[in-house]
Design an enzyme around this catalytic site. Structure first.
Site, short mmCIF file in Angstrom:
data_model
loop_
_atom_site.label_atom_id
_atom_site.label_comp_id
_atom_site.label_asym_id
_atom_site.label_seq_id
_atom_site.Cartn_x
_atom_site.Cartn_y
_atom_site.Cartn_z
N CYS A 9 -18.00 -27.48 83.19
CA CYS A 9 -16.78 -26.83 82.69
C CYS A 9 -16.70 -26.95 81.17
CB CYS A 9 -15.56 -27.41 83.41
SG CYS A 9 -14.09 -26.38 83.26
N HIS B 165 -16.84 -27.53 89.35
CA HIS B 165 -16.73 -28.99 89.24
C HIS B 165 -17.33 -29.69 90.46
CE1 HIS B 165 -13.99 -29.50 85.72
NE2 HIS B 165 -13.61 -28.28 86.04
N GLU C 100 -18.10 -32.72 90.79
CA GLU C 100 -17.53 -34.08 90.97
C GLU C 100 -16.22 -34.06 91.74
OE1 GLU C 100 -17.19 -32.26 88.38
OE2 GLU C 100 -15.29 -32.64 87.36
#
Lengths: 233, 90
Positions: free
Chosen positions: A87, A195, A197
């Site tokens: 990002c 994302h 994560e």
């Protein structure tokens, strides 16, 4: 031995703890690296996480590229060390010239925050090694400036060299050619808007991000020459 | 040697032609709603004003252009116009 991953923190970064938690959950060792650091020696991989580095002032990533750590990140990358920008981290990598193109405002000036289906287009990158091309992963996106843009010549090179790593199944932001992630010529630097994560626990709806970060950890155990002391400027 | 002068510089940054400018398009579409017609070609951008030390106006333009091209604009999607507005008198 667990791969040691440095998670780079700029003033305004806000996804670093998610990244650390995800990496540790997958068996890696993660440490925060402040943007003022002038060396990243000792790490097997680097993650530039999401957020608003330096407040996104001027343009996302435009000021972050002047942070002292970025010279060390560039040396690490040129030595073949795995670097992933997520990002805002992707935006930083493009502004720093480690990846081509730019991320501009989303089509329709629409902020998007939603799960996104992305297709793995190549397994020849540190983030997708070992993942079957064509696999579709559900990974959240959360951005205003994620509309990947580059000139025709750059796009032709990215296609010809199999450097488009991820494409959106349903383009949410107007990115050229549906691009969600790309890699550099050496395939060791990857930038992506989704994302991973945030997709490592069923609690938050998807565990598909674990496949990507798991690939990074496997890539990270490869020896690199990045531990060489930095050249004296 | 005379000390360097200070010059006022204006840098205007806007998206390159051909790069979609949803902000400009949205502003353009909104204008008729308040009765302002006949406005077209709206492009949104940024303006930066600063003072810079230089020996003369040409040098101020050169230094201002370097600031614009290396920092203020991203050449992938943006272009910049640099204007030296004059010498700053203290």
């Amino acid at each position: 031995m667990a791969a040691r991953v440095g998670v780079v923190v700029f003033p305004g970064t806000n996804c670093e703890h998610d990244a650390v938690r995800a990496i540790e959950g997958l068996g890696g060792a993660a440490e925060l690296v402040w943007h003022g650091a002038t060396s990243v020696a000792g790490y097997d991989a680097l993650v530039l996480p999401g957020g608003f580095a330096h407040g996104d002032y001027l343009r996302p990533g435009a000021i972050a590229r002047f942070s002292p750590v970025m010279a060390a990140v560039a040396r690490f990358a040129s030595a073949g060390g795995p670097v992933v920008g997520i990002c805002n981290g992707f935006q930083v990598l493009t502004e720093a010239g480690l990846l081509p193109g730019a991320l501009q405002k989303n089509r329709g000036l629409r902020f998007v925050c939603a799960p996104a289906e992305v297709r793995v287009e190549t397994d020849r990158s540190v983030l997708t090694a070992g993942i079957e091309p064509g696999s579709v992963l559900s990974v959240p996106i959360n951005h205003f400036e994620g509309n990947y843009t580059c000139d025709e010549a750059t796009l032709a090179v990215l296609r010809a060299e199999d450097r488009i790593v991820l494409r959106y199944v349903d383009n949410p932001n107007g990115s050229v050619d549906g691009i969600a992630g790309i890699c550099n010529e050496g395939r060791n630097v990857v930038g992506l808007m989704p994302h991973p994560e945030r997709a490592v626990d069923p609690l938050t709806g998807s565990v598909d991000g674990a496949a990507l970060l798991g690939a990074l950890l496997r890539s990270a155990t490869r020896p690199t020459t990045a531990d060489a002391p930095p050249a004296v400027a | 040697m005379a000390p360097p002068q200070r010059y006022a510089v204006l840098v205007e940054v806007r998206l390159r032609p051909g790069i979609a400018d949803p902000q400009g398009a949205t502003i353009e579409r909104a204008l008729p709603a308040i009765g302002i017609d006949g406005v077209s070609g709206v492009r949104a951008g940024k303006a930066f004003r600063f003072e810079i030390e230089a020996d003369d106006e040409a040098a101020a333009l050169a230094r201002g252009t370097e600031v614009a091209d290396r920092v203020l604009a991203n050449p992938v999607i943006e272009e910049a116009t640099v204007t030296v507005a004059g010498r700053v008198t203290v």
